[in-house]
Write a protein that holds these residues in place. Sequence first.
Motif, PDB file in Angstrom:
ATOM      1  N   GLU A  10       0.856  -1.185   0.000  1.00 39.63           N
ATOM      2  CA  GLU A  10       0.000   0.000   0.000  1.00 39.63           C
ATOM      3  C   GLU A  10       0.895   1.239   0.000  1.00 39.63           C
ATOM      4  OE1 GLU A  10      -3.832   1.877   2.315  1.00 39.63           O
ATOM      5  OE2 GLU A  10      -2.595   0.421   3.359  1.00 39.63           O
ATOM      6  N   VAL A  11       1.056   1.823  -1.180  1.00 33.60           N
ATOM      7  CA  VAL A  11       1.944   2.968  -1.335  1.00 33.60           C
ATOM      8  C   VAL A  11       1.109   4.242  -1.399  1.00 33.60           C
ATOM      9  CG1 VAL A  11       3.716   4.044  -2.757  1.00 33.60           C
ATOM     10  CG2 VAL A  11       3.587   1.553  -2.622  1.00 33.60           C
ATOM     11  N   PHE A  12       1.350   5.142  -0.475  1.00 34.57           N
ATOM     12  CA  PHE A  12       0.695   6.447  -0.502  1.00 34.57           C
ATOM     13  C   PHE A  12       1.535   7.335  -1.407  1.00 34.57           C
ATOM     14  CE2 PHE A  12      -0.239   4.590   3.662  1.00 34.57           C
ATOM     15  CZ  PHE A  12      -1.609   4.463   3.519  1.00 34.57           C
ATOM     16  N   LYS A  13       0.883   7.983  -2.341  1.00 34.41           N
ATOM     17  CA  LYS A  13       1.604   8.822  -3.288  1.00 34.41           C
ATOM     18  C   LYS A  13       0.882  10.138  -3.469  1.00 34.41           C
ATOM     19  CE  LYS A  13      -0.498   5.734  -6.561  1.00 34.41           C
ATOM     20  NZ  LYS A  13      -0.321   4.642  -7.436  1.00 34.41           N
ATOM     21  N   VAL A  14       1.563  11.064  -4.080  1.00 29.16           N
ATOM     22  CA  VAL A  14       1.028  12.388  -4.324  1.00 29.16           C
ATOM     23  C   VAL A  14       1.193  12.681  -5.815  1.00 29.16           C
ATOM     24  CG1 VAL A  14       3.197  13.558  -3.773  1.00 29.16           C
ATOM     25  CG2 VAL A  14       1.058  14.757  -3.459  1.00 29.16           C
ATOM     26  N   VAL A  20       2.597  21.261  -1.656  1.00 28.55           N
ATOM     27  CA  VAL A  20       3.303  20.733  -0.483  1.00 28.55           C
ATOM     28  C   VAL A  20       2.300  20.530   0.650  1.00 28.55           C
ATOM     29  CG1 VAL A  20       5.057  21.268   1.258  1.00 28.55           C
ATOM     30  CG2 VAL A  20       5.530  21.693  -1.165  1.00 28.55           C
ATOM     31  N   ARG A  21       1.254  21.338   0.691  1.00 27.53           N
ATOM     32  CA  ARG A  21       0.200  21.174   1.696  1.00 27.53           C
ATOM     33  C   ARG A  21      -0.372  19.751   1.635  1.00 27.53           C
ATOM     34  NH1 ARG A  21      -2.440  25.145   4.169  1.00 27.53           N
ATOM     35  NH2 ARG A  21      -1.699  26.634   2.612  1.00 27.53           N
ATOM     36  N   SER A  22      -0.614  19.231   0.434  1.00 29.47           N
ATOM     37  CA  SER A  22      -1.130  17.864   0.264  1.00 29.47           C
ATOM     38  C   SER A  22      -0.133  16.837   0.779  1.00 29.47           C
ATOM     39  CB  SER A  22      -1.411  17.578  -1.213  1.00 29.47           C
ATOM     40  OG  SER A  22      -2.392  18.433  -1.706  1.00 29.47           O
ATOM     41  N   VAL A  23       1.132  17.101   0.547  1.00 28.25           N
ATOM     42  CA  VAL A  23       2.185  16.196   1.025  1.00 28.25           C
ATOM     43  C   VAL A  23       2.163  16.134   2.546  1.00 28.25           C
ATOM     44  CG1 VAL A  23       4.677  15.843   1.160  1.00 28.25           C
ATOM     45  CG2 VAL A  23       3.637  16.583  -1.000  1.00 28.25           C
ATOM     46  N   ILE A  24       2.160  17.300   3.179  1.00 33.05           N
ATOM     47  CA  ILE A  24       2.167  17.356   4.645  1.00 33.05           C
ATOM     48  C   ILE A  24       0.936  16.661   5.216  1.00 33.05           C
ATOM     49  CG2 ILE A  24       2.107  18.890   6.657  1.00 33.05           C
ATOM     50  CD1 ILE A  24       4.799  18.897   5.200  1.00 33.05           C
ATOM     51  N   LYS A  25      -0.227  16.894   4.615  1.00 34.33           N
ATOM     52  CA  LYS A  25      -1.447  16.217   5.071  1.00 34.33           C
ATOM     53  C   LYS A  25      -1.286  14.704   4.958  1.00 34.33           C
ATOM     54  CE  LYS A  25      -4.815  19.863   4.132  1.00 34.33           C
ATOM     55  NZ  LYS A  25      -5.946  20.285   3.291  1.00 34.33           N
ATOM     56  N   GLY A  26      -0.704  14.234   3.863  1.00 30.28           N
ATOM     57  CA  GLY A  26      -0.464  12.799   3.687  1.00 30.28           C
ATOM     58  C   GLY A  26       0.502  12.249   4.721  1.00 30.28           C
ATOM     59  N   ARG A  31       1.021   8.750   8.739  1.00 32.79           N
ATOM     60  CA  ARG A  31       2.176   8.557   9.626  1.00 32.79           C
ATOM     61  C   ARG A  31       3.387   8.064   8.859  1.00 32.79           C
ATOM     62  NH1 ARG A  31       0.546   7.836  15.493  1.00 32.79           N
ATOM     63  NH2 ARG A  31       2.744   7.355  15.558  1.00 32.79           N
ATOM     64  N   ILE A  32       3.687   8.763   7.770  1.00 31.73           N
ATOM     65  CA  ILE A  32       4.832   8.428   6.924  1.00 31.73           C
ATOM     66  C   ILE A  32       5.741   9.641   6.803  1.00 31.73           C
ATOM     67  CG2 ILE A  32       3.631   6.613   5.639  1.00 31.73           C
ATOM     68  CD1 ILE A  32       3.136   8.645   3.398  1.00 31.73           C
ATOM     69  N   SER A  33       6.910   9.436   6.223  1.00 32.94           N
ATOM     70  CA  SER A  33       7.862  10.540   6.106  1.00 32.94           C
ATOM     71  C   SER A  33       8.345  10.756   4.675  1.00 32.94           C
ATOM     72  CB  SER A  33       9.059  10.282   7.020  1.00 32.94           C
ATOM     73  OG  SER A  33       9.683   9.064   6.656  1.00 32.94           O
ATOM     74  N   GLY A  34       7.727  10.085   3.739  1.00 30.60           N
ATOM     75  CA  GLY A  34       8.102  10.267   2.348  1.00 30.60           C
ATOM     76  C   GLY A  34       7.120   9.544   1.448  1.00 30.60           C
ATOM     77  N   MET A  35       7.019  10.007   0.193  1.00 28.54           N
ATOM     78  CA  MET A  35       6.127   9.341  -0.746  1.00 28.54           C
ATOM     79  C   MET A  35       6.530   9.642  -2.181  1.00 28.54           C
ATOM     80  SD  MET A  35       2.540  11.510  -0.466  1.00 28.54           S
ATOM     81  CE  MET A  35       2.420  11.612   1.301  1.00 28.54           C
ATOM     82  N   PRO A  36       6.250   8.698  -3.071  1.00 28.35           N
ATOM     83  CA  PRO A  36       6.513   8.921  -4.488  1.00 28.35           C
ATOM     84  C   PRO A  36       5.591  10.006  -5.041  1.00 28.35           C
ATOM     85  CG  PRO A  36       6.208   6.582  -4.033  1.00 28.35           C
ATOM     86  CD  PRO A  36       5.789   7.331  -2.808  1.00 28.35           C
ATOM     87  N   GLY A  46       9.078  11.563  -9.308  1.00 23.27           N
ATOM     88  CA  GLY A  46       9.855  12.149  -8.231  1.00 23.27           C
ATOM     89  C   GLY A  46       9.561  11.461  -6.910  1.00 23.27           C
ATOM     90  N   TYR A  47      10.229  11.947  -5.881  1.00 23.29           N
ATOM     91  CA  TYR A  47      10.017  11.441  -4.527  1.00 23.29           C
ATOM     92  C   TYR A  47      10.189  12.621  -3.579  1.00 23.29           C
ATOM     93  CZ  TYR A  47       9.899   8.257  -0.615  1.00 23.29           C
ATOM     94  OH  TYR A  47       9.531   7.600   0.530  1.00 23.29           O
ATOM     95  N   VAL A  48       9.278  12.758  -2.643  1.00 24.25           N
ATOM     96  CA  VAL A  48       9.366  13.843  -1.671  1.00 24.25           C
ATOM     97  C   VAL A  48       9.424  13.248  -0.271  1.00 24.25           C
ATOM     98  CG1 VAL A  48       6.856  14.190  -1.558  1.00 24.25           C
ATOM     99  CG2 VAL A  48       8.395  16.063  -0.953  1.00 24.25           C
ATOM    100  N   SER A  49      10.349  13.755   0.517  1.00 23.13           N
ATOM    101  CA  SER A  49      10.513  13.259   1.885  1.00 23.13           C
ATOM    102  C   SER A  49      10.461  14.420   2.869  1.00 23.13           C
ATOM    103  CB  SER A  49      11.859  12.536   2.024  1.00 23.13           C
ATOM    104  OG  SER A  49      12.921  13.473   1.971  1.00 23.13           O
ATOM    105  N   ASP A  50      10.367  14.060   4.140  1.00 24.99           N
ATOM    106  CA  ASP A  50      10.397  15.095   5.171  1.00 24.99           C
ATOM    107  C   ASP A  50      11.707  15.862   5.122  1.00 24.99           C
ATOM    108  OD1 ASP A  50      11.922  12.968   6.144  1.00 24.99           O
ATOM    109  OD2 ASP A  50      10.903  12.865   8.073  1.00 24.99           O
TER     110      ASP A  50
END
Length: 151
Positions: A10-14, A20-26, A31-36, A46-50
Amino acid sequence: MQAHEMMIKEVFKVREKDSVRSVIKGFIEHRISGMPVVNDQDEMVGYVSDGDIMRHIGKHKDFYVDSLYTVTVVQGDQVEFDERIKKILDLHVMEVAKRKVIRVEWDVKSEDIAAILGKKQIKKLPVEQDGVLVGIISRGDVIRRTFASIL
């Protein structure tokens, strides 16, 4: 053991057009620190992390490094900081995300995954099968799956 045996399916992605607001909400919701980051065709772009967001927040002159181990913080204006945070939340995710993503195929062996995570100093590794994102592996997944049977 291979990637598909230890990955989280189960991969949460954006989406690349999201903010970035959507990323932070995700991050908070799942309870994750990064997503594709994926495009409209669901291809990883791409990939975005905390850490990416922290580096973006830290792009200011509120501190300097005195020596190898000492950081001096210059008292900044809280209003400026709050305004900077608001602006960051409205950025497009690709303005902070990494475009070059290290990834592995679903049949890569666990020792190779551990080597990649360690050498590249990354926390998570997207897993693909024939170019399609099918999972994600974290350092913790490797540790748990590697040592669970012998402890």
